[in-house]
Scaffold this active site. Sequence first.
Site, PDB file in Angstrom:
ATOM      1  N   ASP A   1       0.814  -1.209   0.000  1.00  0.00           N
ATOM      2  CA  ASP A   1       0.000   0.000   0.000  1.00  0.00           C
ATOM      3  C   ASP A   1       0.852   1.266   0.000  1.00  0.00           C
ATOM      4  O   ASP A   1       2.087   1.207  -0.073  1.00  0.00           O
ATOM      5  CB  ASP A   1      -0.993  -0.026   1.166  1.00  0.00           C
ATOM      6  CG  ASP A   1      -2.360   0.478   0.739  1.00  0.00           C
ATOM      7  OD1 ASP A   1      -2.470   1.675   0.389  1.00  0.00           O
ATOM      8  OD2 ASP A   1      -3.317  -0.322   0.727  1.00  0.00           O
ATOM      9  N   HIS A   2       0.168   2.409   0.085  1.00  0.00           N
ATOM     10  CA  HIS A   2       0.812   3.709  -0.074  1.00  0.00           C
ATOM     11  C   HIS A   2       1.959   3.915   0.918  1.00  0.00           C
ATOM     12  O   HIS A   2       1.902   3.487   2.068  1.00  0.00           O
ATOM     13  CB  HIS A   2      -0.206   4.836   0.103  1.00  0.00           C
ATOM     14  CG  HIS A   2      -0.786   4.897   1.498  1.00  0.00           C
ATOM     15  ND1 HIS A   2      -0.212   5.622   2.512  1.00  0.00           N
ATOM     16  CD2 HIS A   2      -1.884   4.295   2.019  1.00  0.00           C
ATOM     17  CE1 HIS A   2      -0.918   5.495   3.616  1.00  0.00           C
ATOM     18  NE2 HIS A   2      -1.943   4.689   3.343  1.00  0.00           N
ATOM     19  N   ASP A   3       3.016   4.531   0.433  1.00  0.00           N
ATOM     20  CA  ASP A   3       4.140   4.977   1.258  1.00  0.00           C
ATOM     21  C   ASP A   3       4.930   3.850   1.926  1.00  0.00           C
ATOM     22  O   ASP A   3       5.691   4.103   2.850  1.00  0.00           O
ATOM     23  CB  ASP A   3       3.663   5.966   2.334  1.00  0.00           C
ATOM     24  CG  ASP A   3       3.016   7.196   1.728  1.00  0.00           C
ATOM     25  OD1 ASP A   3       3.724   7.943   1.003  1.00  0.00           O
ATOM     26  OD2 ASP A   3       1.810   7.421   1.948  1.00  0.00           O
TER      27      ASP A   3
ATOM     28  N   GLY B   1       2.492   2.668   4.751  1.00  0.00           N
ATOM     29  CA  GLY B   1       3.630   3.114   5.526  1.00  0.00           C
ATOM     30  C   GLY B   1       4.487   2.036   6.146  1.00  0.00           C
ATOM     31  O   GLY B   1       5.362   2.327   6.966  1.00  0.00           O
TER      32      GLY B   1
END
Length: 207
Positions: free
Chosen positions: A132-134, A152
């Site tokens: 997922d993102h980051d 993250g």
Amino acid sequence: MAEGIFVIGAGGHAKVIIGLLKALGKPIAGVFDDDPTKKGQSLLGVPVLGPVESAREYPGLKAVIGIGNNRIRKRIAECFRDVNWVRLIHPSAWVDPSAQVGEGSVVFAGTVVQPHAKLGRHVVVNTGATVDHDCFLDDYAQVTPGVHLAGGVVLEEGVMMGTGSVAIPLVRVGAWTTVGAGAVVTRDLPSHVTAVGIPAKVIKHHC
């Protein structure tokens, strides 16, 4: 020099690499493997040319490491610094344009890599996994089939996330740690350990 991309390794992981190259329509020049019984054979129709060391006979070659073992992948990458390591993304994968994929890294079929995720060098995102993102996956890390990393998450160098394991948002897994199949990482894990279960708990320390 032979045209096409070479694959280093002739085991199961290499089969999936070859399948990916064929899905992309990329020419495959040959396979290298240290098993002497495989020389002269073929893997999915691709000739096995000889031991890995013989790759030095092809200066400037383009190649990808088709070996699932993270430590072996690192050793080969460090021994062959003049190779043009290719990055491969399966046509059925979704990789957001803002994500970064390092040299030699491979993103297999059915995977999702979300915005601002970053994959280092020679990272493996295996079949059906999601990043997922980051997220940040450092060099030689691997998420195996069905792994899900929430936003993250940081996987340090050489981390192995076992099949179907999960990491909740913002956790960090230390370098060369192995997370067992089906485990759920709910807190940071140190380096050089094996962790299993729900929630994941350290059961072994190793070098």
